[in-house]
Design a protein around this motif. Structure first.
Motif, PDB file in Angstrom:
ATOM      1  N   VAL A 183      10.631 -11.438   2.522  1.00  0.00           N
ATOM      2  CA  VAL A 183       9.186 -11.276   2.608  1.00  0.00           C
ATOM      3  C   VAL A 183       8.637 -12.272   3.627  1.00  0.00           C
ATOM      4  CG1 VAL A 183       6.998 -11.486   1.363  1.00  0.00           C
ATOM      5  CG2 VAL A 183       8.980 -10.464   0.235  1.00  0.00           C
ATOM      6  N   ARG A 184       7.789 -11.772   4.524  1.00  0.00           N
ATOM      7  CA  ARG A 184       7.199 -12.648   5.533  1.00  0.00           C
ATOM      8  C   ARG A 184       5.750 -12.980   5.161  1.00  0.00           C
ATOM      9  NH1 ARG A 184       9.208  -8.933  10.379  1.00  0.00           N
ATOM     10  NH2 ARG A 184       9.062  -7.447   8.641  1.00  0.00           N
ATOM     11  N   VAL A 185       5.355 -14.198   5.533  1.00  0.00           N
ATOM     12  CA  VAL A 185       4.053 -14.727   5.121  1.00  0.00           C
ATOM     13  C   VAL A 185       3.361 -15.327   6.339  1.00  0.00           C
ATOM     14  CG1 VAL A 185       2.839 -16.252   3.526  1.00  0.00           C
ATOM     15  CG2 VAL A 185       5.082 -15.325   2.894  1.00  0.00           C
ATOM     16  N   VAL A 221      -1.539  -7.304   1.918  1.00  0.00           N
ATOM     17  CA  VAL A 221      -0.090  -7.187   1.734  1.00  0.00           C
ATOM     18  C   VAL A 221       0.319  -5.831   2.291  1.00  0.00           C
ATOM     19  CG1 VAL A 221       1.816  -7.146   0.083  1.00  0.00           C
ATOM     20  CG2 VAL A 221      -0.138  -8.683  -0.287  1.00  0.00           C
ATOM     21  N   VAL A 222       1.091  -5.863   3.362  1.00  0.00           N
ATOM     22  CA  VAL A 222       1.387  -4.653   4.126  1.00  0.00           C
ATOM     23  C   VAL A 222       2.885  -4.364   4.084  1.00  0.00           C
ATOM     24  CG1 VAL A 222       1.197  -3.514   6.369  1.00  0.00           C
ATOM     25  CG2 VAL A 222      -0.560  -5.143   5.644  1.00  0.00           C
ATOM     26  N   ALA A 223       3.220  -3.143   3.732  1.00  0.00           N
ATOM     27  CA  ALA A 223       4.593  -2.667   3.821  1.00  0.00           C
ATOM     28  C   ALA A 223       4.744  -1.898   5.128  1.00  0.00           C
ATOM     29  CB  ALA A 223       4.937  -1.760   2.635  1.00  0.00           C
ATOM     30  N   GLY A 224       5.798  -2.184   5.852  1.00  0.00           N
ATOM     31  CA  GLY A 224       6.011  -1.539   7.143  1.00  0.00           C
ATOM     32  C   GLY A 224       6.617  -0.158   7.047  1.00  0.00           C
ATOM     33  N   ARG A 225       6.237   0.570   6.018  1.00  0.00           N
ATOM     34  CA  ARG A 225       6.687   1.957   5.840  1.00  0.00           C
ATOM     35  C   ARG A 225       5.541   2.760   5.255  1.00  0.00           C
ATOM     36  NH1 ARG A 225      11.615  -0.685   3.359  1.00  0.00           N
ATOM     37  NH2 ARG A 225      13.106  -0.858   5.073  1.00  0.00           N
ATOM     38  N   GLY A 226       5.596   4.074   5.488  1.00  0.00           N
ATOM     39  CA  GLY A 226       4.555   4.949   4.968  1.00  0.00           C
ATOM     40  C   GLY A 226       5.035   6.378   4.959  1.00  0.00           C
ATOM     41  N   ALA A 227       4.098   7.308   5.228  1.00  0.00           N
ATOM     42  CA  ALA A 227       4.404   8.733   5.119  1.00  0.00           C
ATOM     43  C   ALA A 227       5.462   9.192   6.115  1.00  0.00           C
ATOM     44  CB  ALA A 227       3.128   9.554   5.291  1.00  0.00           C
ATOM     45  N   ARG A 228       5.633   8.463   7.209  1.00  0.00           N
ATOM     46  CA  ARG A 228       6.669   8.853   8.174  1.00  0.00           C
ATOM     47  C   ARG A 228       8.067   8.775   7.558  1.00  0.00           C
ATOM     48  NH1 ARG A 228       7.493   6.968  14.521  1.00  0.00           N
ATOM     49  NH2 ARG A 228       9.417   8.161  14.808  1.00  0.00           N
ATOM     50  N   SER A 229       8.251   7.931   6.567  1.00  0.00           N
ATOM     51  CA  SER A 229       9.566   7.754   5.944  1.00  0.00           C
ATOM     52  C   SER A 229       9.918   8.888   4.994  1.00  0.00           C
ATOM     53  CB  SER A 229       9.605   6.421   5.186  1.00  0.00           C
ATOM     54  OG  SER A 229       9.439   5.330   6.055  1.00  0.00           O
ATOM     55  N   SER A 289      10.388  -5.261   4.113  1.00  0.00           N
ATOM     56  CA  SER A 289       9.304  -4.535   4.791  1.00  0.00           C
ATOM     57  C   SER A 289       7.938  -5.138   4.521  1.00  0.00           C
ATOM     58  CB  SER A 289       9.292  -3.061   4.353  1.00  0.00           C
ATOM     59  OG  SER A 289       8.691  -2.903   3.077  1.00  0.00           O
ATOM     60  N   LEU A 290       7.851  -6.166   3.667  1.00  0.00           N
ATOM     61  CA  LEU A 290       6.559  -6.686   3.236  1.00  0.00           C
ATOM     62  C   LEU A 290       6.092  -7.872   4.077  1.00  0.00           C
ATOM     63  CD1 LEU A 290       6.873  -6.670  -0.680  1.00  0.00           C
ATOM     64  CD2 LEU A 290       5.669  -5.024   0.759  1.00  0.00           C
ATOM     65  N   VAL A 291       4.796  -7.874   4.387  1.00  0.00           N
ATOM     66  CA  VAL A 291       4.146  -9.014   5.023  1.00  0.00           C
ATOM     67  C   VAL A 291       2.933  -9.386   4.183  1.00  0.00           C
ATOM     68  CG1 VAL A 291       2.969  -9.923   7.064  1.00  0.00           C
ATOM     69  CG2 VAL A 291       4.891  -8.342   7.331  1.00  0.00           C
ATOM     70  N   VAL A 292       2.867 -10.643   3.760  1.00  0.00           N
ATOM     71  CA  VAL A 292       1.718 -11.176   3.037  1.00  0.00           C
ATOM     72  C   VAL A 292       0.868 -11.926   4.051  1.00  0.00           C
ATOM     73  CG1 VAL A 292       0.946 -12.706   1.195  1.00  0.00           C
ATOM     74  CG2 VAL A 292       3.066 -11.385   0.916  1.00  0.00           C
ATOM     75  N   SER A 293      -0.350 -11.466   4.276  1.00  0.00           N
ATOM     76  CA  SER A 293      -1.194 -12.017   5.338  1.00  0.00           C
ATOM     77  C   SER A 293      -2.562 -12.377   4.776  1.00  0.00           C
ATOM     78  CB  SER A 293      -1.351 -10.992   6.468  1.00  0.00           C
ATOM     79  OG  SER A 293      -2.164 -11.487   7.506  1.00  0.00           O
ATOM     80  N   ALA A 294      -2.967 -13.631   4.986  1.00  0.00           N
ATOM     81  CA  ALA A 294      -4.258 -14.106   4.487  1.00  0.00           C
ATOM     82  C   ALA A 294      -5.070 -14.681   5.625  1.00  0.00           C
ATOM     83  CB  ALA A 294      -4.053 -15.158   3.404  1.00  0.00           C
ATOM     84  N   ALA A 295      -6.385 -14.467   5.569  1.00  0.00           N
ATOM     85  CA  ALA A 295      -7.289 -14.999   6.594  1.00  0.00           C
ATOM     86  C   ALA A 295      -8.609 -15.379   5.938  1.00  0.00           C
ATOM     87  CB  ALA A 295      -7.520 -13.973   7.703  1.00  0.00           C
ATOM     88  N   GLY A 296      -9.324 -16.315   6.565  1.00  0.00           N
ATOM     89  CA  GLY A 296     -10.604 -16.751   6.043  1.00  0.00           C
ATOM     90  C   GLY A 296     -10.519 -18.160   5.506  1.00  0.00           C
ATOM     91  N   ALA A 297     -11.095 -18.378   4.320  1.00  0.00           N
ATOM     92  CA  ALA A 297     -11.115 -19.703   3.708  1.00  0.00           C
ATOM     93  C   ALA A 297      -9.795 -19.955   2.989  1.00  0.00           C
ATOM     94  CB  ALA A 297     -12.292 -19.818   2.749  1.00  0.00           C
TER      95      ALA A 297
END
Length: 431
Positions: free
Chosen positions: A22-24, A39-47, A194-202
């Motif tokens: 998991v990437r952060v 929290v974004v998974a790098g897969r979707g309906a294309r798979s 496939s997961l990225v945990v991404s936070a922005a702001g405070a």
């Protein structure tokens, strides 16, 4: 778009990787009182294969029915009690879960999203009801002309490929999902790699890393879905008569993907053609000729392919003339644009990118997308440099490459009189 070479010194957020993959990434924005977590998974309906068409979207619905000991109501009440909002979206190549909250709500938001992604309940009765809800969503899309015309165009562009199927699936394909098979699909789609945990702001990096380790550090890898099949632009006409007051048109041409060196040239090409009120299509089709109230150009890109598109709504009797005008403006891009027009397009594109960066959720989502594509977050200066590096000759070359393929999609939805637009566009563009 190719990833620019890494710089020795960078102000871009650092990417951290947990032991399970998991990437952060954390992107503080001083002065804010709110936080965005994506929290974004790098897969979707294309798979998906045809039998599982729509399962990724159905899964996104199902996790909100209850997860980690909370009921469906408990999930949203927990977030809203902290002044927050929770949402999710399924695309062809990404699935995203998002929370916006006051800064003290990050701890709870992280825990709730982790439950949705890793520990949904999957109750059979909930699944039966949610299939009905998604079925209504499918029917609603079919009843909305400005949704349906895009579905028609997409199916023609990538016929026989998962990109050519609706993200919503079909009633038949979602009917076959069971709690067990959908749980297995969840494990494949949302596996740690496939997961990225991404936070922005405070936010502070140490806190985000600690929460990610707490909530995702024990996530187990599952067998991923098969590798995505390469996509190729197919092309074709989709004239679809329907009793409507207005004709709805989508015109598509084959273009490049997100990772292609001409990615920003494609963005600028779409901007010049129909990105705003000063664009060529708006001025020619709407202002000078009065052929359409709404007309714009856009590009849609995936990892390995993309499309250049035009959408318009017009009177049925004007549809054929409108597509001829559109064809003429597209063909006109084989002549170099002047410096003032190119500079205006660059300013508009950079403006839209940088304005999005002032919104915490957009910033978190953008960072997650960069990590999935490049393994790092690109600096604003790098993005601006990529835009500024495009010259007029690049747009000419890209347009010539697009037209040389002699393939297009024309989707027309509306009165019978508008069906003449389908052959008219190809004839005007290719002869």
């Amino acid at each position: 778009m190719s990833a620019p070479s890494p710089r020795p010194k960078t102000t871009a957020p650092r990417v951290h990787t947990l032991a399970n993959g998991v990437r952060v990434v954390c992107d503080p924005m001083p002065g804010l009182q709110t936080v965005a977590l994506s929290v974004v998974a790098g897969r979707g309906a294309r798979s998906e294969d045809a039998a599982r068409s729509g399962w990724s979207h159905l899964l996104e619905h199902m996790v909100f029915k209850g997860a980690g000991g909370r009921s469906a109501r408990g999930v949203v009440e927990a977030i809203e009690a902290e002044g927050g909002h929770i949402n999710a979206a399924t695309g062809y190549e990404r699935t995203s879960y998002q929370v916006r909250a006051l800064k003290h709500g990050l701890d709870l938001g992280s825990a709730v999203i982790a439950d949705l992604v890793l520990r949904p309940h999957m109750d059979p009765d909930d699944l039966a009801r949610e299939k009905q809800v998604v079925g209504q969503e499918i029917a609603e899309a079919a009843d909305a002309p400005d949704d349906l015309v895009f579905e028609l165009a997409q199916s023609a562009a990538f016929e026989g490929h998962s990109l050519g199927r609706s993200i919503l699936g079909t009633p038949d394909s979602i009917a076959t999902a069971t709690p067990e098979t959908l749980s297995a699909w969840r494990g494949a789609l949302y596996s740690p790699d496939s997961l990225v945990v991404s936070a922005a702001g405070a936010v502070e990096e140490a806190q985000v890393l600690a929460l990610a380790e707490r909530d995702y550090g024990d996530a187990k890898a599952a067998a991923p879905p098969p590798e995505d099949e390469p996509a190729a632009f197919h092309g074709g006409q989709r004239p679809t008569p329907k009793r409507l007051e207005q004709a709805n048109l989508v015109l598509l041409l084959p273009a490049v993907g997100t990772l292609h060196p001409d990615y920003f040239a494609l963005r600028l090409l779409a901007e010049i053609l129909g990105g705003g009120m000063a664009s060529r299509l708006f001025q020619e089709a709407r202002e000078k000729r009065g052929l359409a109230y709404a007309i714009d150009a856009y590009c849609e890109t995936y990892d390995d392919t993309g499309v250049l598109g035009v959408f318009a709504g017009c009177a049925a009797g004007d549809a054929a003339e409108l597509v001829r005008v559109a064809a003429g403006e597209i063909a006109g891009m084989t002549t170099a644009v002047d410096e003032a027009e190119l500079a205006r397009a660059k300013a508009q594109l950079k403006g839209s990118m940088f304005m999005a960066r002032e919104q915490p959720l957009s910033r978190a989502e953008q960072a997650a997308g960069h990590v999935l594509m490049f393994g790092r977050v690109l600096e604003p200066e790098e993005l601006a440099a990529e835009v500024d590096a495009v010259v007029a000759a690049d747009l000419v070359r890209l347009t010539e490459t697009i037209l040389a393929q002699r393939r297009s999609v024309v989707a027309v939805l509306g009165p019978k009189a508008s069906m003449k637009a389908a052959p008219a566009f190809e004839k005007a563009l290719f002869g």
